[in-house]
Write an enzyme that holds these catalytic residues in place. Structure first.
Site, PDB file in Angstrom:
ATOM      1  CD  GLU A 182       7.132  15.536  -6.378  1.00  0.00           C
ATOM      2  OE1 GLU A 182       7.258  15.886  -5.353  1.00  0.00           O
ATOM      3  OE2 GLU A 182       6.677  14.089  -6.718  1.00  0.00           O
ATOM      4  CD  GLU A 196       3.190  -0.705   2.703  1.00  0.00           C
ATOM      5  OE1 GLU A 196       4.507  -0.693   2.350  1.00  0.00           O
ATOM      6  OE2 GLU A 196       2.623  -1.616   2.554  1.00  0.00           O
ATOM      7  CD1 TRP A 208      -1.925  -2.526   0.024  1.00  0.00           C
ATOM      8  CD2 TRP A 208      -2.867  -1.240   1.701  1.00  0.00           C
ATOM      9  NE1 TRP A 208      -3.021  -2.623   1.304  1.00  0.00           N
ATOM     10  CE2 TRP A 208      -4.063  -2.910   1.839  1.00  0.00           C
ATOM     11  CE3 TRP A 208      -3.527  -0.403   3.381  1.00  0.00           C
ATOM     12  CZ2 TRP A 208      -4.951  -2.549   2.478  1.00  0.00           C
ATOM     13  CZ3 TRP A 208      -4.849  -0.598   3.828  1.00  0.00           C
ATOM     14  CH2 TRP A 208      -5.245  -2.053   3.624  1.00  0.00           C
ATOM     15  NE  ARG A 254       4.599  12.796 -10.712  1.00  0.00           N
ATOM     16  CZ  ARG A 254       5.761  13.375 -10.902  1.00  0.00           C
ATOM     17  NH1 ARG A 254       6.583  14.111  -9.773  1.00  0.00           N
ATOM     18  NH2 ARG A 254       6.703  13.526 -11.939  1.00  0.00           N
TER      19      ARG A 254
END
Length: 494
Positions: free
Chosen positions: A279, A230, A167, A171
């Protein structure tokens, strides 16, 4: 610890402490949500919840800055703290300690619940109805290559053998109503799993989950060891498993309380152009790169779903709060596992994740006999610079523990007065670099190699040449200090 199983209960907690701003006026669906979110970061405003997006038929809402710095000045990291189930007053060291301690706990596997009653199944869209155009997906920055559908959502993928479920947050840019393209970095876990599917010649199943429980987003955004799921980590953090349901079209499980779930497959070739995108280094992007295509096949969502929006840029946003905390926890864990006496560490927000400040105790020489400060700096650099999860860090400052790494005033003073203009720096000349870092030349980006450095600012041992601070704490007798404190006027008397 109190944890929130869904995004909506977390927003109620933010509202209770005055850190949520409900925006009910009409907001355009193109660039205004990004501009509102970015200004909220730069002014430390409450998290904006935009409830009236122009042209949005589903009543989709946008939550900006879900884990940014808090509006409440006495609780600057309240959003991250509450996301992890900590008190809103938790400090950076307390949050980092929680992340480290959770790593040592046995994970708790997710538990399947009745899908018919799962909030994420309130609405199911298939075929032509499964379109991204139904949701409010704005541009994050004016110069971005497209609308970014994923900035704080969790991407769920699984290795072909089913042994590793990852997980993560990466982007993902909308191409059209049925296609997206996302940044797949080979060194990151999603990139490693994607490569396994590429070698099989089969597209990778994925689920993109928006509006999860805040702890899920946090765990998705921090580095954990390869092979660690995760979801299990969040279960350990909560002390109970995440509730999940089976995805509708792919062999994955997704959080039952999610706001939106998008399902499909990822192509095995880099067949789409992704970017540019502003970014975390603080600059607008100017380049795109070939990345795989994410097909959109089935979508499910809650009524009036909430779509989180992170707008990366100059500090401080989630890259410089939660992500920095996660990388700091990873660095401390790796250094301590190697037997190094680390007191504390932090990635100062203002450095845009380009500095790591590491402090060691005054007695580190006793703990590491026959070790010079240069040798200690060398060992720290080898550990940090060669960890895949810490590839983003190009500079380390090694300081004594009279410097608080979380206090920028302390850090700047140490750098100004303890970094020698020429000596006591350990240069690693051929380390891995990636384009997301913003301090290298074009030829270094092309080669993927560049210099990284550790600055050794450690002072002589106490009593052997170390100068005391010219400060209230160290410049006056204890009795006099206490007398001054006892007679210090209260704020109401000033």
């Amino acid at each position: 610890m109190t944890h929130f199983k869904d995004l909506r209960s977390y927003l109620c907690a933010l509202n209770d402490i005055g850190d949520l701003e409900r925006i009910t006026r009409e907001v355009d669906g193109d660039l205004e949500p990004g501009a509102i979110t970015r200004r909220s970061y730069e002014t430390d405003a409450p998290a904006p919840l935009m409830e009236n997006i122009r042209g949005n038929a589903l009543g989709c809402r946008i939550l900006g800055a879900p884990a940014g710095r808090s509006y409440v000045k006495t609780r600057p990291y309240a959003r991250v703290a509450l996301s992890l189930g900590l008190p809103a007053t938790a400090t950076i060291p307390e949050i980092i300690d929680t992340l480290i301690q959770t790593r040592a706990l046995p994970g708790k596997k997710p538990v399947l619940v009745d899908a018919d009653n799962a909030p994420c199944r309130q609405n199911i869209l298939r075929g032509d109805d499964a379109t991204l155009d139904s949701f409010a997906i704005p541009f994050a920055h004016d110069s971005d290559g497209g609308r970014y559908a994923n900035t704080w959502g969790t991407l769920i993928v699984k290795s072909p053998d089913g042994q590793w479920i990852n997980w993560s947050i990466a982007r993902v840019m909308k191409i059209d109503c049925k296609r997206m393209t996302g940044l797949i970095v080979p060194s990151q876990h999603i990139g490693q799993i994607w490569q396994q599917w590429v070698e099989l010649g089969q597209p990778m199943p994925y689920a993109m989950v928006q509006g999860t429980a805040p702890a899920i987003a946090c765990a998705s955004g921090i580095p954990l060891p390869a092979g660690v799921d995760e979801a299990d980590y969040v279960g350990a953090l909560w002390g109970e498993p995440i509730e999940v349901v089976k995805a509708l079209s792919v062999d994955l499980e997704v959080p039952a309380q999610a706001e939106v779930v998008v399902e499909g497959h990822v192509s095995i070739t880099r067949d789409a152009e992704e970017g540019p995108y502003g970014e975390y280094s603080g600059y607008l992007g100017t380049k795109s790169s070939p990345q795989p295509t994410f097909s959109v096949e089935v979508i499910s969502h809650r009524d009036q779903p909430i779509w989180p929006l992170v707008v990366a840029g100059r500090p401080t946003d989630e890259s410089h709060t939660l992500w920095a905390m996660g990388m700091t926890a990873e660095a401390i864990s790796l250094m301590r596992e190697a037997g190094l006496p680390i007191t504390a560490a932090w990635i100062p927000e203002e450095s845009a994740v380009h500095w790591l400040v590491v402090s060691v105790p005054n007695n580190w020489r006793e703990l590491l006999p026959d070790t010079s400060s240069e040798e200690l700096a060398q060992r720290i650099g080898e550990i940090v610079f060669r960890a895949n999860s810490l590839i983003f860090i190009p500079r380390i400052y090694l300081v004594d523990d009279d410097i608080d790494p979380t206090c920028l005033k302390d850090v700047v003073w140490a750098i100004a007065t303890r970094v020698h203009p020429e000596r006591r720096r350990i240069v690693f000349s051929e380390e891995r670099v990636i384009p997301l870092l913003h301090c290298y030349d074009a030829d270094e980006y092309a080669a993927g190699k560049g210099a990284k450095i550790v600055y050794d600012t450690l002072q002589p041992p106490i009593g052997e040449g170390r100068l005391p601070h010219a400060s209230f704490e160290q410049g006056y007798p204890a009795a006099l200090r206490q007398q001054v404190i006892d007679h210090w006027p209260n704020a109401t008397d000033q």
